[in-house]
Design a protein around this motif. Structure first.
Motif: not given
Length: 376
Positions: A177-181, A183-186, A188-192, A226-227
């Protein structure tokens, strides 16, 4: 133990409520060695969270603000620094406003969502002759700093390869259940933004600033969202013929935080695991394998008093690593206040943060185009 020659520096938090990912960590780390005192804050947009956090942190009601802009107007001249702990996409606006209002700023990584925003932040630092530091806590671990010392002194010989892994499991757990922010990539991907900038920082920290020249990347999504890109793989060519291989992701079940750094030199190799932070594993070209910790006679940095709040055998961990960084920040802010040109070399600012974002941007571009991408 650390010097008490200065009064504690006065802090305010923007963000960092009890419900945030890092707020309580920053609160405890900043206080551990007595160099900082939290005096004000705007901890959350939610009234109850904001007030409950102020009460828990011991912040007076009248200095707990519902709006960060009001805090900036009301706390002028009463603080030594602001700590920005809001979600990454909001950093640039708040950091620039704080610098323009005359506050020294400490910002949680990533400094922003793009290298372009970092340039705007640097412009604010320049026009205000301001202070900005970005927190990358993993280089606060004593054995990481010990490894840096060994590399700088040539104990491993010429560094040829560095392999960094940062696997986590959060996006594949049933309770994900990740935080709302997040749940979007920018750009670069949020994971980065979460993990990749740490990898860049650690390579830069250990190599004393060797520059990446070219990157090749791959990105994919394996998790419950998947997004979102949730795994990134990188090959990088650095100055001095150094090769770096890196992987960060959030679908590696069984890994809460599997950060591992392996450094291979012409004389010896070294390996450090974040889940076993007290030890550094070494192997030399005589075929000898050995392990050192803070009590080992060959350790120098890790044996310093500041890293031994209690004796070796009683492990230090994540909060202590953050606290080591906060001691460096205190020292750096005191130097800034005195106008010293010589600053603390464990503290990193806008340029380093921008370089990290440019690195992950290059990897994103390489993954899309499927060819080596040269970095600026």
């Amino acid at each position: 133990m650390p010097s008490r020659q200065h009064m504690p520096l006065r802090l305010a938090f923007i963000g960092g409520s009890l419900t945030s990912a890092v707020g309580y960590t920053h609160f405890n780390a900043s206080r551990l060695d007595g160099h900082f005192r939290l005096e004000a804050g705007c901890f959350s947009r939610h009234v109850d969270d904001n007030q409950n956090t102020a009460q828990t942190y011991g912040v007076a009601t009248e200095r707990c603000y519902a709006d960060w802009r009001v805090l900036l107007d009301s706390e002028r001249g009463r603080l030594d620094a602001l700590v920005i702990l809001t979600p990454t996409p909001s950093h640039a606006e708040i950091v620039i406003a704080a610098l323009d209002a005359g506050y020294p700023v400490i910002c949680e990584k990533a400094l922003s969502t793009s290298s372009r925003e970092c340039q705007d932040i640097q412009a604010a630092v320049d026009r205000n002759r301001g202070y900005l530091a970005v927190t990358f806590n993993y280089s606060g671990y004593p054995m990481v700093r010990e490894l840096r010392r060994m590399i700088r002194e040539g104990k491993l010989g010429k560094i040829q390869q560095i392999h960094v892994e940062m696997p986590q499991e959060g996006y594949l757990r049933k309770d994900a259940n990740p935080q709302d922010w997040r749940r979007h990539d920018y750009a670069v991907p949020t994971v980065s933004l979460d993990l990749g900038v740490h990898v860049h920082h650690l390579v830069d920290f250990l190599t004393d600033g060797l520059r990446p020249l070219e990157v090749m990347g791959e990105q994919c999504s394996y998790g419950a969202f998947p997004e979102l890109i949730d795994n990134v793989y990188c090959l990088a060519r650095y100055q001095e013929n150094l090769r770096v291989q890196a992987w960060w992701g959030k679908t590696a079940l069984g890994y809460r935080n599997g950060l591992r750094v392996r450094v291979f030199g012409s004389k010896a190799s070294a390996e450090w695991h974040q889940m076993r932070p007290e030890t550094l594993e070494l192997a030399d070209n005589d075929g000898i394998n050995f392990t050192i910790d803070r009590a080992s006679n060959v350790a120098i940095v890790a044996r310093e008093i500041r890293y031994n709040r209690f004796k070796a055998g009683h492990p230090s961990g994540f909060i202590e690593a953050f606290a080591n960084l906060y001691e460096d920040l205190a020292d750096d802010i005191w130097r800034y206040q005195r106008g010293d040109e010589d600053r603390n070399h464990f503290v990193y600012g806008t340029t380093h943060a921008r370089d990290g974002l440019a690195w992950v941007e290059g990897i994103t571009q390489a993954a899309k185009n499927r060819y080596w991408t040269r970095l600026p």
